[in-house]
Design an enzyme around this catalytic site. Sequence first.
Site, PDB file in Angstrom:
ATOM      1  N   CYS A 223       0.842  -1.201   0.000  1.00  0.00           N
ATOM      2  CA  CYS A 223       0.000   0.000   0.000  1.00  0.00           C
ATOM      3  C   CYS A 223       0.868   1.238   0.000  1.00  0.00           C
ATOM      4  O   CYS A 223       2.007   1.225   0.490  1.00  0.00           O
ATOM      5  CB  CYS A 223      -0.925  -0.010   1.228  1.00  0.00           C
TER       6      CYS A 223
ATOM      7  N   SER B 103     -12.295   4.887   0.733  1.00  0.00           N
ATOM      8  CA  SER B 103     -12.134   4.962   2.192  1.00  0.00           C
ATOM      9  C   SER B 103     -11.963   6.406   2.640  1.00  0.00           C
ATOM     10  O   SER B 103     -11.063   7.116   2.173  1.00  0.00           O
ATOM     11  CB  SER B 103     -10.916   4.142   2.624  1.00  0.00           C
TER      12      SER B 103
ATOM     13  N   ASP C  26     -11.149 -12.365   4.773  1.00  0.00           N
ATOM     14  CA  ASP C  26     -10.223 -11.232   4.766  1.00  0.00           C
ATOM     15  C   ASP C  26      -9.610 -10.989   6.145  1.00  0.00           C
ATOM     16  O   ASP C  26      -8.495 -10.478   6.246  1.00  0.00           O
ATOM     17  CB  ASP C  26     -10.990  -9.988   4.290  1.00  0.00           C
TER      18      ASP C  26
ATOM     19  N   CYS D   6     -30.941 -13.620  23.044  1.00  0.00           N
ATOM     20  CA  CYS D   6     -31.068 -12.177  22.834  1.00  0.00           C
ATOM     21  C   CYS D   6     -32.240 -11.874  21.903  1.00  0.00           C
ATOM     22  O   CYS D   6     -32.447 -12.554  20.888  1.00  0.00           O
ATOM     23  CB  CYS D   6     -29.770 -11.635  22.244  1.00  0.00           C
TER      24      CYS D   6
ATOM     25  N   CYS E   9     -19.398 -10.265  13.475  1.00  0.00           N
ATOM     26  CA  CYS E   9     -18.256 -10.929  12.847  1.00  0.00           C
ATOM     27  C   CYS E   9     -17.459 -11.735  13.865  1.00  0.00           C
ATOM     28  O   CYS E   9     -17.153 -11.232  14.957  1.00  0.00           O
ATOM     29  CB  CYS E   9     -17.351  -9.891  12.193  1.00  0.00           C
TER      30      CYS E   9
END
Length: 421
Positions: free
Chosen positions: A19, A127, A279, A323, A333
């Site tokens: 990057c 982003s 990822d 819940c 996640c």
Amino acid sequence: MVPASREFQVMVKPIGAVCNLDCQYCYYLEKKDLYPKRELFRLADDLLERYIVQHIGASPTQAILFSWHGGEPTLLGLDYFRRIVELQRKHRPPAREILNGIQTNGALLDEEWCRFLAAEGFFVGLSMDGPRELHDCYRIDKHEKATHKSVQQAFRLLQRHRVHCDVLCVVHNQNVRQPTAVYRFFKDIGVRFLQFLPLVVRRGNGAVGAQTVPAEAYGAFLCTIFDEWVRHDLGRVNIHNFDEATRPFLGMEHAVCVSRQICGNIVVLEHNGDVYSCDHFVDQEHRLGNICETPLAELLESPALLEFGRNKRARLPGYCRQCDVLVLCNGGCPKDRLARTPTGEEGLNHLCSGLKRFYTHSRPYLQKLAWHRRSGEPMESYMRMLKSEDAAAAPQANRNDPCPCGSGRKYKKCCRLNPAS
């Protein structure tokens, strides 16, 4: 080639973790260490073509989606992406559609890039973490210089060329404190598609890094933005988090893996052909194989990947199973399941209290919103209804007080002036 038995997405890392920025919270830069002997991080031309052929053959849907990520994929240059499109056209089956998405920090985008992205119909994820002072907290380049100016220029270029652009805002320990400023900044510059990604930096043994967004603060952040969005911006600004939360009330399955009961349908392809389960789990334990040795379609059906996906539901703590907002969250996640439940069970999502606060707060609105969408009623009527209810519930408001609907305007300039608008 036999296609995969389910829909899938591949996050392709054609340049690995390389990057041009040095964002202080990035979890992917360290993945270069998996390939310490590599000098060139680049998906070679022959391997690129092999991947494209295998992806097309494995895709079970009419539309075939390619997702180019990094690192920073634009470092490969525009000619590399021209080659991608050329190979896709070469191998595209008749009557099938090919779509491309690219995730970028925007620093290298210029007129030529944007003309290409527009001409080829790319979907761009950009982003940006909010106003300058909040974005530049962590999103800096290799020389520790701020990047906000360059990303705003990229956004303006994408707007000018009418490229579909989703802005991805990482919510961290700094910008979470200013939800209204963050949201209104994005509205003011003309963002139409927006997604908030909560930052959870893992430090081992259940600990999180200082940049991590506090759970309660994240819940308050979402609630504050939701209250303004649902009253003023339905149909004008699309916020992925809120659209996703609405899906169960429309009788639809969740679209993104973090909200689904089972995950494992978004794998990673590294620059050398290695495939990983996710990822956020690019490590030796979760390496599924390499497309030079095993076709992508087989890797997508591998027992290891299927087990990885099922474990999301199987490892939910009992606390989560009981819940009342489980259907909206499904435990979040797995990468964020670092906390313990009140009874000491492992596997509670770090963001649990914040997510529960948001879903509990938004649920009544989402139920009504879903009814409006199913009935075909215009969103403007729903927004008018909410603002009228707000005005009726706060008749004591002084004409110079902030309007209780959350618009930021004075009461006399907002709901008092026209309670039905």
